[in-house]
Design an enzyme around this catalytic site. Structure first.
Site: not given
Ligand SMILES: Cc1cc2nc3c(=O)[nH]c(=O)nc-3n(C[C@H](O)[C@H](O)[C@H](O)COP(=O)(O)OP(=O)(O)OC[C@H]3O[C@@H](n4cnc5c(N)ncnc54)[C@H](O)[C@@H]3O)c2cc1C
Length: 384
Positions: A129, A337, A340, A364, A368
């Site tokens: 989380p 698009q 329509g 995955e 970024e």
């Molecule tokens: C449908 C779905 C399936 C998923 N399946 C899995 C799974 O099977 N196993 C698993 O472990 N996870 C899974 N995930 C999680 C997914 O890998 C994460 O959501 C993703 O890695 C981003 O982490 P976060 O959501 O905590 O975003 P954050 O890490 O909080 O990032 C928020 C934003 O900040 C940017 N950011 C963060 N750090 C930096 C940096 N150093 N420089 C620039 N920008 C940055 C990110 O690119 C993003 O835009 C899944 C997510 C979804 C939506």
């Protein structure tokens, strides 16, 4: 020696066979599964029976023993037929590659065949989380007690979290600096006491199972440590080299599916006395879609080929994932698009492709994060 951009006979036959399967067993059910928001267990079983789930797993563990290019071709065909079911079925394999690479013989024999033979999907739980991109900040802990590890913590957004037969759980096993040196991987069975999964609802990929997982004093036998203690982060980076190519192939398939549907529609729908496709503005949209698909496919195939040569390149895997997932977002946007108002309605598949493609730039590793990997390689910090 000469360069060859053509698929060989075996890969072409594979592509045709998967396409036939996907058009018959997946394409007609996309809308139904999107609405009922249910994991397509029966379709997963059928695909596995034909060797289409984790096709590169060696035959000795129940797989089809294909190369990674073959696996990428399958991924593309599955989401071409339906973005949501295709993704759900293809990602059933997520918890297998690390077992294959780092598992003991007993672990491989116990945990791989049930996935590739269609008994149950598998999962890998990294994200928490409070941290996703910053993997090393994870708080889930595993503490050794005699012959067991006791795991406490929570994970979120876990693909197959509530339908998996086994989940690879990444947890902190040492408080060290830098923190990524204190992470280990464990094979956890969801039936064990203290493992609880709750499904998460999301914008798209409705039949793909995504769950949050709570681990409360989950007792894991010592033999379920995967590979070496405190090497989990490094194992994960190797895993990403492959899994990012899979995600790239899935999103390439979504782009193809959306483009083909838009092309067909543009030939039939009339505006101002002629077919949409006769209008240059629509032709240009289709030309751009096709161009992005061609480029994405070249990157996906190159990344898969490098894996097959035993020399995966992180920057190429990241570039394939980055380019293909962003191409899928663009292509599905433009395809909608072209449709329509009907594109925005539930009558056609396009709105589903548009919703489903969006996640590609997030999971995955976000776009970024992929740019960070590529930039590090340009700076000479990662192999290029
Ligand atoms: C449908 C779905 C399936 C998923 N399946 C899995 C799974 O099977 N196993 C698993 O472990 N996870 C899974 N995930 C999680 C997914 O890998 C994460 O959501 C993703 O890695 C981003 O982490 P976060 O959501 O905590 O975003 P954050 O890490 O909080 O990032 C928020 C934003 O900040 C940017 N950011 C963060 N750090 C930096 C940096 N150093 N420089 C620039 N920008 C940055 C990110 O690119 C993003 O835009 C899944 C997510 C979804 C939506």
């Amino acid at each position: 020696m000469k360069m060859n951009f053509e698929l060989d006979e075996d890969h072409r036959m594979l592509q045709n066979a998967v396409r036939e399967f996907a058009e018959k067993e997946i394409m007609p059910y996309g809308k139904e599964y999107d609405e009922k928001r249910e994991y397509p267990m029966e379709i997963f079983r059928k695909a596995a029976k034909l060797g289409y789930v984790g096709a590169s797993v060696p035959e000795e563990y129940g797989g089809a023993g294909l190369d990674y290019l073959g696996e990428a071709i399958i991924s593309e065909e599955l989401t071409r037929a339906d973005s949501s079911i295709g993704t759900a079925v293809d990602l059933a394999i997520l918890g297998v590659p690390m077992v294959l690479r780092y598992g003991s013989e007993e672990q491989k024999e116990k945990y791989i065949p049930p996935v590739v033979q269609g008994k149950a999907p598998s999962a890998i739980a990294i994200t928490e989380p409070d941290c996703g991109t910053d993997v090393a900040a994870m708080r889930t802990k595993a503490v050794k007690e005699g012959e067991e590890w006791v795991i406490n913590g929570s994970k979120t957004f876990i693909t197959n979290g509530s339908v998996a037969g086994h989940t690879i759980v990444l947890a902190k096993t040492a408080e060290v600096e830098p923190p990524h040196r204190g992470i280990s991987a464990f094979i956890v069975e969801p039936a064990w006491e203290g493992y609880e999964a709750r499904r998460i609802e999301k914008m798209g990929l409705n039949c793909h199972d995504t769950a949050e997982i709570t681990l409360k004093n989950v007792r894991v036998p010592a033999e379920n440590l995967l590979g070496e203690e405190n090497r989990g982060f490094y194992q994960l980076m190797e895993f990403f080299n492959e899994s990012r190519v899979k995600i790239a192939a899935l999103h390439l398939g979504m782009a193809v599916g959306a483009y083909e549907r838009a092309l067909e529609y543009a030939k039939q729908r009339k505006a101002f006395g002629k077919a949409l496709i006769e209008h240059q503005a629509i032709q240009f949209k289709l030309a751009d879609m096709w161009k992005d698909i061609e480029a994405a496919r070249l990157l996906v195939y190159k990344a898969a080929w490098l894996i097959d040569q035993g020399k995966p390149v992180p920057a190429i895997s990241s570039a394939a994932k980055l380019f293909a997932s962003e191409a899928a977002v663009k292509v599905t946007y433009e395809a909608l698009q072209v449709f329509g108002g009907y594109g925005y309605s539930k009558e056609y598949d396009i709105e589903r492709y548009y919703r489903d493609a969006r996640v590609g730039t997030i999971y995955e590793g976000t776009s970024e994060a992929q740019r960070i990997v590529i930039a590090r390689s340009l700076m000479g910090r990662v192999k290029r």
